[in-house]
Design a protein around this motif. Structure first.
Motif, PDB file in Angstrom:
ATOM      1  N   SER A 119      15.358  18.021   8.284  1.00  0.00           N
ATOM      2  CA  SER A 119      15.379  18.334   9.710  1.00  0.00           C
ATOM      3  C   SER A 119      14.440  19.506   9.948  1.00  0.00           C
ATOM      4  O   SER A 119      14.051  20.208   9.009  1.00  0.00           O
ATOM      5  CB  SER A 119      16.797  18.695  10.156  1.00  0.00           C
ATOM      6  OG  SER A 119      17.174  19.927   9.575  1.00  0.00           O
ATOM      7  N   LEU A 120      14.114  19.740  11.190  1.00  0.00           N
ATOM      8  CA  LEU A 120      13.242  20.866  11.514  1.00  0.00           C
ATOM      9  C   LEU A 120      13.862  22.190  11.068  1.00  0.00           C
ATOM     10  O   LEU A 120      13.168  23.053  10.522  1.00  0.00           O
ATOM     11  CB  LEU A 120      12.943  20.880  13.018  1.00  0.00           C
ATOM     12  CG  LEU A 120      11.847  21.824  13.473  1.00  0.00           C
ATOM     13  CD1 LEU A 120      10.557  21.611  12.691  1.00  0.00           C
ATOM     14  CD2 LEU A 120      11.594  21.649  14.953  1.00  0.00           C
ATOM     15  N   ALA A 124      12.279  24.670   8.250  1.00  0.00           N
ATOM     16  CA  ALA A 124      11.990  26.063   8.597  1.00  0.00           C
ATOM     17  C   ALA A 124      12.626  27.046   7.610  1.00  0.00           C
ATOM     18  O   ALA A 124      12.110  28.145   7.417  1.00  0.00           O
ATOM     19  CB  ALA A 124      12.462  26.360  10.018  1.00  0.00           C
ATOM     20  N   LYS A 125      13.733  26.657   6.992  1.00  0.00           N
ATOM     21  CA  LYS A 125      14.413  27.540   6.038  1.00  0.00           C
ATOM     22  C   LYS A 125      13.734  27.567   4.669  1.00  0.00           C
ATOM     23  O   LYS A 125      13.974  28.476   3.881  1.00  0.00           O
ATOM     24  CB  LYS A 125      15.875  27.120   5.880  1.00  0.00           C
ATOM     25  CG  LYS A 125      16.712  27.440   7.097  1.00  0.00           C
ATOM     26  CD  LYS A 125      18.128  26.964   6.918  1.00  0.00           C
ATOM     27  CE  LYS A 125      18.912  27.149   8.210  1.00  0.00           C
ATOM     28  NZ  LYS A 125      20.233  26.528   8.141  1.00  0.00           N
ATOM     29  N   LEU A 126      12.896  26.584   4.383  1.00  0.00           N
ATOM     30  CA  LEU A 126      12.188  26.567   3.106  1.00  0.00           C
ATOM     31  C   LEU A 126      11.123  27.658   3.092  1.00  0.00           C
ATOM     32  O   LEU A 126      10.542  27.969   4.133  1.00  0.00           O
ATOM     33  CB  LEU A 126      11.507  25.210   2.889  1.00  0.00           C
ATOM     34  CG  LEU A 126      12.411  23.985   2.785  1.00  0.00           C
ATOM     35  CD1 LEU A 126      11.559  22.723   2.696  1.00  0.00           C
ATOM     36  CD2 LEU A 126      13.353  24.087   1.596  1.00  0.00           C
ATOM     37  N   ARG A 131       7.652  24.397   0.813  1.00  0.00           N
ATOM     38  CA  ARG A 131       7.007  23.465   1.752  1.00  0.00           C
ATOM     39  C   ARG A 131       5.721  22.907   1.141  1.00  0.00           C
ATOM     40  O   ARG A 131       5.433  21.717   1.257  1.00  0.00           O
ATOM     41  CB  ARG A 131       6.740  24.151   3.096  1.00  0.00           C
ATOM     42  CG  ARG A 131       8.013  24.459   3.873  1.00  0.00           C
ATOM     43  CD  ARG A 131       7.760  24.800   5.329  1.00  0.00           C
ATOM     44  NE  ARG A 131       6.805  25.869   5.536  1.00  0.00           N
ATOM     45  CZ  ARG A 131       7.124  27.162   5.692  1.00  0.00           C
ATOM     46  NH1 ARG A 131       8.389  27.536   5.660  1.00  0.00           N
ATOM     47  NH2 ARG A 131       6.184  28.062   5.902  1.00  0.00           N
ATOM     48  N   PHE A 132       4.951  23.766   0.477  1.00  0.00           N
ATOM     49  CA  PHE A 132       3.743  23.305  -0.220  1.00  0.00           C
ATOM     50  C   PHE A 132       4.113  22.209  -1.228  1.00  0.00           C
ATOM     51  O   PHE A 132       3.460  21.169  -1.297  1.00  0.00           O
ATOM     52  CB  PHE A 132       3.056  24.469  -0.938  1.00  0.00           C
ATOM     53  CG  PHE A 132       2.010  24.024  -1.925  1.00  0.00           C
ATOM     54  CD1 PHE A 132       0.729  23.718  -1.508  1.00  0.00           C
ATOM     55  CD2 PHE A 132       2.326  23.888  -3.267  1.00  0.00           C
ATOM     56  CE1 PHE A 132      -0.234  23.282  -2.412  1.00  0.00           C
ATOM     57  CE2 PHE A 132       1.369  23.454  -4.180  1.00  0.00           C
ATOM     58  CZ  PHE A 132       0.091  23.151  -3.753  1.00  0.00           C
ATOM     59  N   GLU A 154      16.710  19.903  -5.437  1.00  0.00           N
ATOM     60  CA  GLU A 154      16.637  21.321  -5.820  1.00  0.00           C
ATOM     61  C   GLU A 154      16.568  22.248  -4.605  1.00  0.00           C
ATOM     62  O   GLU A 154      17.142  23.325  -4.600  1.00  0.00           O
ATOM     63  CB  GLU A 154      15.427  21.565  -6.714  1.00  0.00           C
ATOM     64  CG  GLU A 154      15.332  22.985  -7.208  1.00  0.00           C
ATOM     65  CD  GLU A 154      14.271  23.198  -8.266  1.00  0.00           C
ATOM     66  OE1 GLU A 154      13.808  24.355  -8.387  1.00  0.00           O
ATOM     67  OE2 GLU A 154      13.902  22.246  -8.970  1.00  0.00           O
ATOM     68  N   PHE A 155      15.901  21.793  -3.544  1.00  0.00           N
ATOM     69  CA  PHE A 155      15.758  22.614  -2.342  1.00  0.00           C
ATOM     70  C   PHE A 155      16.941  22.444  -1.386  1.00  0.00           C
ATOM     71  O   PHE A 155      16.920  22.979  -0.276  1.00  0.00           O
ATOM     72  CB  PHE A 155      14.448  22.277  -1.615  1.00  0.00           C
ATOM     73  CG  PHE A 155      13.199  22.448  -2.451  1.00  0.00           C
ATOM     74  CD1 PHE A 155      13.190  23.222  -3.609  1.00  0.00           C
ATOM     75  CD2 PHE A 155      12.033  21.822  -2.090  1.00  0.00           C
ATOM     76  CE1 PHE A 155      12.045  23.374  -4.383  1.00  0.00           C
ATOM     77  CE2 PHE A 155      10.877  21.972  -2.847  1.00  0.00           C
ATOM     78  CZ  PHE A 155      10.892  22.749  -3.991  1.00  0.00           C
TER      79      PHE A 155
END
Length: 159
Positions: A119-120, A124-126, A131-132, A154-155
């Protein structure tokens, strides 16, 4: 920021990197930031200790990029593979740098894996490196990446 004490690997990479036989995401991150590309064959020509050293360079965007990464990899490749890394102009505004939109490639890769895309608010929390990683693992359209689901787990984005 200086070098990490050990190679910077996500947990899912430990097994899949096969003791750094494959290029870890920390190295790919810095290669992209410096506008450099190397082949898997070139990577595997480097001694293991050199691969470990390259995986110890920082990935935090808030810190100054370790200025010796590019020099180190160029020298290592010249010494052990007699080649230079391919150079390109780094992306000035990569999709993973934005916390306000989940990249289409990540959405498609999630669908290929049969899970919901982040989700957005999850995206945004990553951190930028996470994100990369997801963007890098999902870059090949229509092709399932075997590390994508382990990364999502893992994330905290999938069960």
């Amino acid at each position: 920021m200086g070098l990490y004490d050990a190679a910077r690997l996500f947990n899912f990479e430990v097994e899949s990197s096969d003791n750094l036989r494959f290029i870890p995401l920390a190295v790919r991150f810095n290669l992209d930031r410096f506008g450099m590309r190397i082949t898997l064959n070139q990577w595997q020509m480097l001694p293991h200790d050199d691969r470990v050293l390259l995986a110890r360079f920082p990935v935090e965007d808030e810190s100054e990029i370790e200025p010796n990464f590019d020099h180190a990899i160029e020298e290592m490749l010249r010494t052990h593979a007699n080649v230079e890394p391919e150079k390109f102009t780094p992306e000035s505004d990569p999709v993973w740098a934005h916390a306000d939109a989940v990249p289409e490639t990540v959405i498609r890769q999630s669908s290929l894996c049969g899970v919901s895309a982040p989700s957005l608010s999850q995206w945004a929390k990553l951190d930028r490196f996470q994100r990369f990683a997801l963007a890098k693992l999902s870059r090949r359209t229509g092709e399932l990446n075997h590390d994508f689901m382990p990364a999502m787990r893992e994330f905290g984005l999938a069960e």
